[in-house]
Design a protein around this motif. Structure first.
Motif, mmCIF file in Angstrom:
data_model
loop_
_atom_site.group_PDB
_atom_site.id
_atom_site.type_symbol
_atom_site.label_atom_id
_atom_site.label_comp_id
_atom_site.label_asym_id
_atom_site.label_seq_id
_atom_site.Cartn_x
_atom_site.Cartn_y
_atom_site.Cartn_z
ATOM 1 N N GLY A 31 17.866 26.696 -13.288
ATOM 2 C CA GLY A 31 17.543 27.676 -14.409
ATOM 3 C C GLY A 31 16.548 27.260 -15.492
ATOM 4 N N VAL A 32 15.701 28.218 -15.715
ATOM 5 C CA VAL A 32 14.355 27.895 -16.751
ATOM 6 C C VAL A 32 14.655 28.892 -17.658
ATOM 7 C CG1 VAL A 32 12.144 27.996 -17.078
ATOM 8 C CG2 VAL A 32 13.109 27.157 -14.980
ATOM 9 N N LEU A 33 14.825 28.590 -18.855
ATOM 10 C CA LEU A 33 14.811 29.470 -20.093
ATOM 11 C C LEU A 33 13.327 29.399 -20.558
ATOM 12 C CD1 LEU A 33 17.859 27.846 -22.145
ATOM 13 C CD2 LEU A 33 17.977 30.055 -21.065
ATOM 14 N N ALA A 34 12.742 30.564 -20.972
ATOM 15 C CA ALA A 34 11.419 30.837 -21.207
ATOM 16 C C ALA A 34 11.205 32.205 -22.070
ATOM 17 C CB ALA A 34 10.655 30.730 -20.049
ATOM 18 N N PRO A 35 10.660 32.254 -23.015
ATOM 19 C CA PRO A 35 10.161 33.609 -23.723
ATOM 20 C C PRO A 35 9.206 34.376 -22.837
ATOM 21 C CG PRO A 35 8.891 31.787 -24.752
ATOM 22 C CD PRO A 35 9.878 31.131 -23.647
ATOM 23 N N VAL A 71 14.247 28.333 -8.430
ATOM 24 C CA VAL A 71 14.267 28.741 -9.683
ATOM 25 C C VAL A 71 14.851 29.966 -10.046
ATOM 26 C CG1 VAL A 71 12.543 29.207 -11.706
ATOM 27 C CG2 VAL A 71 12.067 27.165 -10.004
ATOM 28 N N VAL A 72 15.566 30.266 -11.179
ATOM 29 C CA VAL A 72 16.271 31.259 -11.579
ATOM 30 C C VAL A 72 15.708 31.243 -13.082
ATOM 31 C CG1 VAL A 72 17.889 31.718 -10.034
ATOM 32 C CG2 VAL A 72 18.490 30.274 -12.046
ATOM 33 N N VAL A 73 15.291 32.493 -13.745
ATOM 34 C CA VAL A 73 14.904 32.751 -15.028
ATOM 35 C C VAL A 73 15.912 33.356 -16.047
ATOM 36 C CG1 VAL A 73 12.949 33.552 -16.201
ATOM 37 C CG2 VAL A 73 12.471 32.738 -13.750
ATOM 38 N N GLY A 74 15.923 32.649 -17.333
ATOM 39 C CA GLY A 74 16.422 33.582 -18.144
ATOM 40 C C GLY A 74 15.396 33.606 -19.322
ATOM 41 N N SER A 86 22.208 35.129 -24.830
ATOM 42 C CA SER A 86 22.219 36.198 -23.568
ATOM 43 C C SER A 86 21.539 35.539 -22.563
ATOM 44 C CB SER A 86 21.633 37.377 -24.115
ATOM 45 O OG SER A 86 21.746 38.413 -23.117
ATOM 46 N N ALA A 87 20.510 34.784 -22.691
ATOM 47 C CA ALA A 87 19.886 34.323 -21.353
ATOM 48 C C ALA A 87 20.601 33.247 -20.718
ATOM 49 C CB ALA A 87 18.462 33.598 -22.036
ATOM 50 N N ILE A 88 21.390 32.392 -21.783
ATOM 51 C CA ILE A 88 22.073 31.109 -21.212
ATOM 52 C C ILE A 88 23.395 31.794 -20.404
ATOM 53 C CG2 ILE A 88 23.628 29.323 -21.858
ATOM 54 C CD1 ILE A 88 21.703 28.723 -24.362
ATOM 55 N N GLU A 89 23.978 32.731 -21.214
ATOM 56 C CA GLU A 89 24.932 33.363 -20.416
ATOM 57 C C GLU A 89 24.626 33.993 -18.955
ATOM 58 O OE1 GLU A 89 26.477 36.268 -23.267
ATOM 59 O OE2 GLU A 89 27.704 34.654 -24.614
ATOM 60 N N ARG A 90 23.480 34.626 -19.134
ATOM 61 C CA ARG A 90 23.171 35.115 -17.529
ATOM 62 C C ARG A 90 22.980 33.881 -16.700
ATOM 63 N NH1 ARG A 90 19.908 38.440 -20.720
ATOM 64 N NH2 ARG A 90 17.944 37.179 -20.438
ATOM 65 N N LEU A 91 22.485 32.974 -17.053
ATOM 66 C CA LEU A 91 22.092 31.925 -16.019
ATOM 67 C C LEU A 91 23.547 31.248 -15.831
ATOM 68 C CD1 LEU A 91 18.851 30.013 -17.545
ATOM 69 C CD2 LEU A 91 19.133 31.593 -15.411
ATOM 70 N N ALA A 92 24.193 30.590 -16.927
ATOM 71 C CA ALA A 92 25.639 29.909 -16.554
ATOM 72 C C ALA A 92 26.359 31.009 -15.756
ATOM 73 C CB ALA A 92 26.096 29.642 -17.926
ATOM 74 N N GLY A 93 26.337 32.311 -15.697
ATOM 75 C CA GLY A 93 27.146 33.055 -14.740
ATOM 76 C C GLY A 93 27.173 32.699 -13.367
ATOM 77 N N ASP A 94 25.976 32.156 -13.083
ATOM 78 C CA ASP A 94 25.620 31.910 -11.679
ATOM 79 C C ASP A 94 26.324 30.430 -11.261
ATOM 80 O OD1 ASP A 94 24.793 31.048 -9.199
ATOM 81 O OD2 ASP A 94 22.525 31.289 -9.623
ATOM 82 N N LEU A 101 16.326 23.921 -17.565
ATOM 83 C CA LEU A 101 15.175 23.521 -17.884
ATOM 84 C C LEU A 101 14.576 24.322 -19.061
ATOM 85 C CD1 LEU A 101 13.659 22.134 -14.735
ATOM 86 C CD2 LEU A 101 15.238 21.064 -16.297
ATOM 87 N N THR A 102 13.572 23.663 -19.783
ATOM 88 C CA THR A 102 12.893 24.739 -20.838
ATOM 89 C C THR A 102 11.873 23.836 -21.543
ATOM 90 O OG1 THR A 102 13.075 26.402 -22.729
ATOM 91 C CG2 THR A 102 14.424 24.466 -23.049
ATOM 92 N N GLY A 103 11.021 24.688 -21.886
ATOM 93 C CA GLY A 103 9.797 24.113 -22.899
ATOM 94 C C GLY A 103 10.580 24.041 -24.171
ATOM 95 N N TYR A 104 11.000 25.353 -25.008
ATOM 96 C CA TYR A 104 11.799 25.668 -25.725
ATOM 97 C C TYR A 104 12.423 26.722 -25.730
ATOM 98 C CZ TYR A 104 7.643 28.088 -27.054
ATOM 99 O OH TYR A 104 6.422 29.257 -26.948
ATOM 100 N N ALA A 105 13.987 26.778 -26.222
ATOM 101 C CA ALA A 105 14.569 27.936 -26.160
ATOM 102 C C ALA A 105 14.653 28.593 -27.665
ATOM 103 C CB ALA A 105 15.794 27.692 -25.732
ATOM 104 N N SER A 106 15.508 28.109 -28.452
ATOM 105 C CA SER A 106 15.687 28.377 -29.854
ATOM 106 C C SER A 106 14.981 27.594 -30.644
ATOM 107 C CB SER A 106 17.169 28.438 -30.354
ATOM 108 O OG SER A 106 17.662 27.161 -30.180
ATOM 109 N N GLY A 107 14.730 27.867 -32.035
ATOM 110 C CA GLY A 107 13.941 27.179 -32.939
ATOM 111 C C GLY A 107 14.949 25.963 -33.314
ATOM 112 N N SER A 108 16.319 26.229 -33.378
ATOM 113 C CA SER A 108 17.110 25.168 -33.833
ATOM 114 C C SER A 108 17.888 24.315 -32.941
ATOM 115 C CB SER A 108 18.236 26.075 -34.462
ATOM 116 O OG SER A 108 19.201 26.518 -33.912
ATOM 117 N N ASN A 109 17.603 24.596 -31.700
ATOM 118 C CA ASN A 109 18.328 23.965 -30.460
ATOM 119 C C ASN A 109 19.783 24.122 -30.543
ATOM 120 O OD1 ASN A 109 15.689 23.514 -29.838
ATOM 121 N ND2 ASN A 109 16.090 21.248 -29.811
ATOM 122 N N PHE A 110 20.304 25.148 -31.039
ATOM 123 C CA PHE A 110 21.702 25.051 -31.112
ATOM 124 C C PHE A 110 22.372 25.201 -29.838
ATOM 125 C CE2 PHE A 110 20.508 29.735 -30.293
ATOM 126 C CZ PHE A 110 21.619 30.104 -29.454
#
Length: 411
Positions: A31-35, A71-74, A86-94, A101-110
C-alpha cells in the motif's frame, strides 16, 4: 459424464486446490499513501512512480521469496486527518495488504498509532520530528514503524553555521544581521520556522518577523514582503513546503528584491518549482535532510535517478527515489523473512537494515526508529539553484559546486 470420470475430475480438482499456488500467483501487496490530489500532487505522483519503478524491477527479476509485488494506492488528498484516515481504511480493508509505504501522509503522523495497533509494517520518509515524538517514549510499542528520514533537528540549527562559513570565506556578503521568517500553519513548516528563529536569535541576529499563514494554497505574499522591504533583512526564510506557493513567493519577491539571501525550505527540490520559476530561481538556497544525495561520492543516487528518467522521461525530485528505496528496503526484509504475513518479523528485519541508499548510508536508531543522521550516514545537504540546475555546496566532502552571490544582491 460417467461416474468414474466425474470422481476422477473431483479428485484432481481437490489435489490441485491442496497444492500451493505457483510462486507467480503469490502476491505481496504494497500500500502506498500519497497526496494525488491537491497542492502536493507533484510529490504524490512521484511517490507512486517511484514505488512502481522498484516493483516492476523486482518482478522482472522474478519477485522476492516466491512472491510478486503489487502496488495499491490510497489518496491522502490534502493530508487532513479525515482524508488520511479514509485512505488508510481503504488500504487496510484489503486482507492481502502486507505493508504500507509513504513519503508523508498526515502532518502530525497520527497514523503511526494505527499502524502499530495493526502490526502493519510502515515506512515513512518525512516528518521525522513527529515520528520521534510518537515513538521515542515507548519504541518497543512500534516494532513495525520506521522512518527513512533522520532527525530534522539540523533543519533548525545547521543554517546559521553554514551562513557563518560562507561569510568567513568571503563567498557571501550581507548588509546586516537581520532575518525575516514566514511559514504556513502545518506541523512540519511551523516547527522548522520556530527552530530557525531560535537558532538565529541565539546567534545574536535580530528577527524582524516570524509570520504564520493558513496552510493551503497561498496566492499573495505581498503583505509579508512589504514589511521585508521596510526592514531590509539580510536573510529571508520561507518554510512553506509546497512548490506552487514557493514559486509565487519568489516571483513576488523579485518584483522589488531586497539585498537579501533567500532561503526556501524543501520546495525548490521539487521539479515543479523550477518549471514554475525557470531562471528566476537562480540564486535561491534550500536544504534537504534525507534528500537525494546525487554526487560522485554516492553513486547509488545517480543509478536510481537514471532508472527513473529512463522510465518516466524526466528528472525526479525527492519522493520518486524515496519510494523506490522504501520498496527495496521492504523487499530486503521480505527476502530475509520469507513470508509477508509475518509482520513483526518483517518489522524487525527492516529495523536491522544497513545499506547505501540515495540519501546516504541507511541504518536506524532503535531508540527513535529514525534513520541515523550524520556525515557518515544521512547528511544534511545545502543547495543553490543556478541556471536551472541544483548545485550542492555543503557539506564540502559531497559538494559538486560552489555557492555564489545571488544575482539580485549587491556583489
Amino acid at each position: 459424464m460417467k461416474r468414474s470420470s466425474l470422481w476422477t475430475s473431483l479428485v484432481v480438482a481437490a489435489l490441485a486446490a491442496a497444492v500451493p499456488a505457483h510462486s507467480a500467483d503469490r502476491i505481496a501487496r504494497i500500500g502506498v499513501l500519497a497526496p494525488l490530489t491537491g497542492n502536493s500532487a507533484a510529490d504524490g505522483n512521484e511517490m507512486i512512480e517511484g514505488a512502481r519503478l522498484a516493483v516492476d524491477e523486482i518482478n522482472a527479476a522474478g519477485g522476492v521469496a516466491g512472491y510478486k509485488l503489487q502496488v495499491v494506492v490510497g489518496d491522502t488528498q490534502n493530508q487532513s486527518a479525515d482524508a488520511v484516515t479514509s485512505a488508510i481504511e481503504r488500504l487496510a480493508g484489503d486482507r492481502d495488504l502486507n505493508v504500507i509505504l509513504t513519503g508523508y501522509a498526515s502532518g502530525s503522523n497520527f497514523e503511526i498509532e494505527n499502524m502499530a495497533e495493526q502490526e502493519m509494517p510502515y515506512l515513512i520518509w518525512a516528518n521525522s520530528a513527529q515520528t520521534r515524538d510518537i515513538i521515542a517514549p515507548h519504541p518497543d510499542k512500534f516494532p513495525t514503524v520506521w522512518s527513512m528520514a533522520p532527525s530534522l533537528d539540523e533543519y533548525n540549527t545547521a543554517m546559521v553555521p553554514v551562513v557563518k562559513g560562507l561569510l568567513a570565506d568571503g563567498r557571501l556578503k550581507l548588509p546586516n544581521t537581520k532575518v525575516a521568517l514566514i511559514s504556513s500553519d502545518n506541523p512540519y513548516s511551523k516547527t522548522i520556522m520556530n527552530g530557525l528563529k531560535k537558532s538565529f536569535e541565539v546567534a545574536g541576529w535580530t528577527v524582524t518577523s516570524a509570520d504564520l499563514l493558513p496552510f493551503g494554497e497561498i496566492d499573495n505574499w505581498r503583505t509579508f514582503l512589504a514589511k521585508v522591504r521596510l526592514d531590509n533583512p539580510a536573510v529571508i526564510i520561507n518554510t512553506d513546503y509546497q512548490p506552487g506557493n514557493a514559486g509565487k513567493f519568489l516571483t513576488q519577491f523579485l518584483e522589488q528584491p531586497t539585498d537579501s539571501l533567500v532561503f526556501i525550505q524543501y520546495a525548490p527540490s521539487v521539479p515543479e518549482f523550477l518549471k514554475l520559476t525557470g531562471r528566476q530561481a537562480t540564486g535561491v538556497v534550500y536544504n534537504l535532510l534525507g534528500g537525494t544525495l546525487n554526487t560522485p561520492a554516492n553513486p547509488r543516487a545517480a543509478e536510481v535517478i537514471r532508472k527513473y528518467q529512463d522510465k518516466y522521461g524526466r528528472e525526479p525530485g525527492t519522493y520518486g527515489p524515496a519510494l523506490y528505496e522504501e520498496v527495496m528496503v521492504y523487499a530486503d526484509a521480505l527476502a530475509k523473512v520469507g513470508d509477508p504475513t509475518r509482520r513483526l518479523a518483517i518489522g524487525k528485519a527492516i529495523g536491522d537494515t544497513r545499506k547505501q541508499i540515495v540519501s546516504g548510508k541507511l541504518s536506524f536508531d532503535p531508540k527513535t526508529h529514525l534513520a541515523e543522521q550524520g556525515d557518515n550516514s544521512i547528511p544534511i545537504q545545502f543547495f543553490q539553484i543556478w541556471d536551472g540546475k541544483r548545485v550542492l555546496f555543503y557539506p564540502r566532502q559531497y559538494a559538486d559546486g560552489e555557492f555564489r552571490m545571488p544575482p539580485w544582491m549587491r556583489q
